[in-house]
Design a protein around this motif. Structure first.
Motif, PDB file in Angstrom:
ATOM      1  N   ARG A 289       0.884  -1.196   0.195  1.00 39.83           N
ATOM      2  CA  ARG A 289      -0.056  -0.112  -0.068  1.00 39.83           C
ATOM      3  C   ARG A 289       0.817   1.054  -0.069  1.00 39.83           C
ATOM      4  N   SER A 322     -12.163   5.649   5.348  1.00 36.92           N
ATOM      5  CA  SER A 322     -12.287   5.062   3.852  1.00 36.92           C
ATOM      6  C   SER A 322     -10.883   5.324   3.076  1.00 36.92           C
ATOM      7  N   ASP A 324     -10.183   3.846  -0.032  1.00 37.38           N
ATOM      8  CA  ASP A 324     -10.361   3.115  -1.147  1.00 37.38           C
ATOM      9  C   ASP A 324      -9.783   3.516  -2.464  1.00 37.38           C
ATOM     10  N   GLU A 327      -6.743   1.254  -2.264  1.00 34.92           N
ATOM     11  CA  GLU A 327      -7.205  -0.363  -2.501  1.00 34.92           C
ATOM     12  C   GLU A 327      -8.735  -0.473  -2.320  1.00 34.92           C
ATOM     13  N   ASN A 328      -9.418  -1.118  -3.277  1.00 37.69           N
ATOM     14  CA  ASN A 328     -10.629  -1.466  -3.219  1.00 37.69           C
ATOM     15  C   ASN A 328     -11.304  -1.945  -1.719  1.00 37.69           C
ATOM     16  N   SER A 329     -12.263  -1.145  -1.125  1.00 36.92           N
ATOM     17  CA  SER A 329     -12.829  -1.767  -0.127  1.00 36.92           C
ATOM     18  C   SER A 329     -11.892  -1.559   1.239  1.00 36.92           C
ATOM     19  N   SER A 331     -10.621   0.267   4.200  1.00 35.53           N
ATOM     20  CA  SER A 331     -11.027   1.100   5.318  1.00 35.53           C
ATOM     21  C   SER A 331     -10.566   0.772   6.769  1.00 35.53           C
TER      22      SER A 331
END
Length: 419
Positions: A289, A322, A324, A327-329, A331
């Motif tokens: 990340r 959040s 996102d 990265e998707n979803s 949180s």
């Protein structure tokens, strides 16, 4: 002498300007109807005209190509001021960047006044730089020179907490012993002062100002503390890599947690080093990340989400932050207690500076009649709790938190420059 002058509160997080015109004092709408503007600037790629405030922030978050900057006040008096920076491939001095931000404020004030303005009182923190009187003098001199470069011929300075006191004084009846608690994005400043609506037109307030103290801690430091405590661990902060299980370098995480340092991370060298380390990382999901943030240059978006979380935690005991865009979803559930634990040491330093101010004023905490809270950081529940405990006998005044300094500076400009 002149009939028109202004006061400018060039803040770390937000700025304002107010005009004194023949005895009428008024804040200037800067963005639409708003009398405050985020201290942010965006230089679109291949355009010569910068954008300011919320417009700058919007352009940045819409992923427009260009260079975004905020917390510019924090470079005053530091070595970074001399270094300058790169804007869309071209070197630019910070003097010019700050000047362009001030030109926008000045133009809005002159448009409202219907004439040019040459007289200004600039707000300044009690300490631009802690424990370094030379750097502090240099910071004021740099800001004075920037003000001169944008067309102000007569420039004076006033401590921001004193200005906030002037803004509240006009509404008082009788004399009050007050402490001004001015907690901004970059500094926390305090003034113990005698106030009365009978003193509003006094040109010399030296005898009424009993003490000033300040410390270079503010809301941006709370953002940093929250980021390092709650968010950076999810980007690999304090994870390990390699056969010797060494801790990953901490500097990128600290720089990603500080508004004024984020841009310096966006180098080819930093991205290459992070990619190489990812191969040896023992926590590839989290450390990956960090690489994504550097590759996408989304550090400001990351810290803005941290700031939103801080604001949400002033009202809520828990908040689902959040991320996102990384990265998707993705949180993180963050509790207010974690935030308060992270900032407790900073709050203690702020509190110590307020105690020192009362001590230097030669009064007792119980003697304080009025606590004037100004600056967005005073919204934090732990801060409010601390000052209610510190001054148990005092009334609390906290209206116009973001604009009272600008208003008070205009009152001061009227007394200094008006007939």
């Amino acid at each position: 002498m002149t009939n028109i002058s202004c006061g400018i509160d060039f803040g770390t997080s937000n700025s304002s300007i107010a005009v004194a015109n023949n005895g009428n004092i008024s804040l200037v709408p800067i963005e639409g109807t708003s009398v405050t503007i985020p201290s942010a600037i965006f230089y679109p790629y291949k355009e010569n005209i910068p954008h300011y405030g919320k417009a700058a922030i919007s352009m940045f978050f819409e992923r427009k190509e260009g260079r975004f900057m905020r917390s510019l006040k924090r470079v005053l008096g530091t070595s970074v001021m001399k270094q300058g920076t790169i804007i869309n491939g071209r070197p630019m001095k910070f003097e010019k960047i700050i000047a362009e931000f001030l030109i926008n404020l000045k133009a809005k004030a002159e448009s409202m006044a219907g004439q040019g303005i040459e007289h200004v009182v600039m707000g300044r923190p009690v300490h631009f730089v802690d424990n370094d009187p030379e750097a502090d003098k240099r910071a004021e001199a740099e800001l004075r020179e920037v003000a001169r470069s944008v067309g102000f011929a007569h420039i004076d300075f006033q401590f921001e907490p004193i200005a906030a006191a002037f803004a509240h004084e006009v509404k008082l009846s009788g004399e009050k012993l007050a402490i001004v608690v001015d907690l901004g994005g970059g500094t926390s400043d305090f003034t113990v002062i005698r106030l009365s609506n009978q003193y509003v037109h006094k040109t010399d307030r030296t005898s009424d100002i009993l003490a000033n103290t300040g410390v270079r801690i503010g809301g941006n430091d709370f953002d940093k503390d929250l980021s390092l405590a709650a968010v950076m661990p999810e980007l690999g902060y304090k994870t390990t890599y390699g056969d010797k299980r060494l801790e990953v370098p901490l500097k990128p995480y600290f720089d990603l947690s500080e508004w004024s340092k984020i841009n310096f991370l966006y180098t080819t060298k930093m991205v290459v080093q992070t990619r190489q380390m990812l191969f040896q990382s023992h926590d590839k999901t989290r450390f990956g990340r960090l690489l994504r943030v550097l590759e996408q240059e989304s550090g400001h978006a990351l810290l803005a989400s941290v700031e939103d979380t801080k604001i949400a935690l002033t009202e809520q005991a828990e908040y689902n932050a959040s991320f996102d865009f990384i990265e998707n979803s993705f949180s993180i559930q963050i509790k207010r207690k974690l935030f308060e634990d992270a900032i407790r040491e900073e709050v203690e330093k702020i509190s110590d500076s307020a105690r020192q101010c009362v001590q230097e004023a030669g009064v007792k905490r119980e003697d304080i009649d009025l606590v004037i809270l100004t600056g967005g950081t005073t919204e934090v529940p732990l801060v409010q709790q601390e000052f209610k405990l510190l001054f148990p006998n005092a009334a609390i005044a906290d209206e116009n938190k973001l604009s009272s300094v600008g208003l008070g500076l205009a009152y001061d400009s009227q007394n200094k420059f008006g007939r």
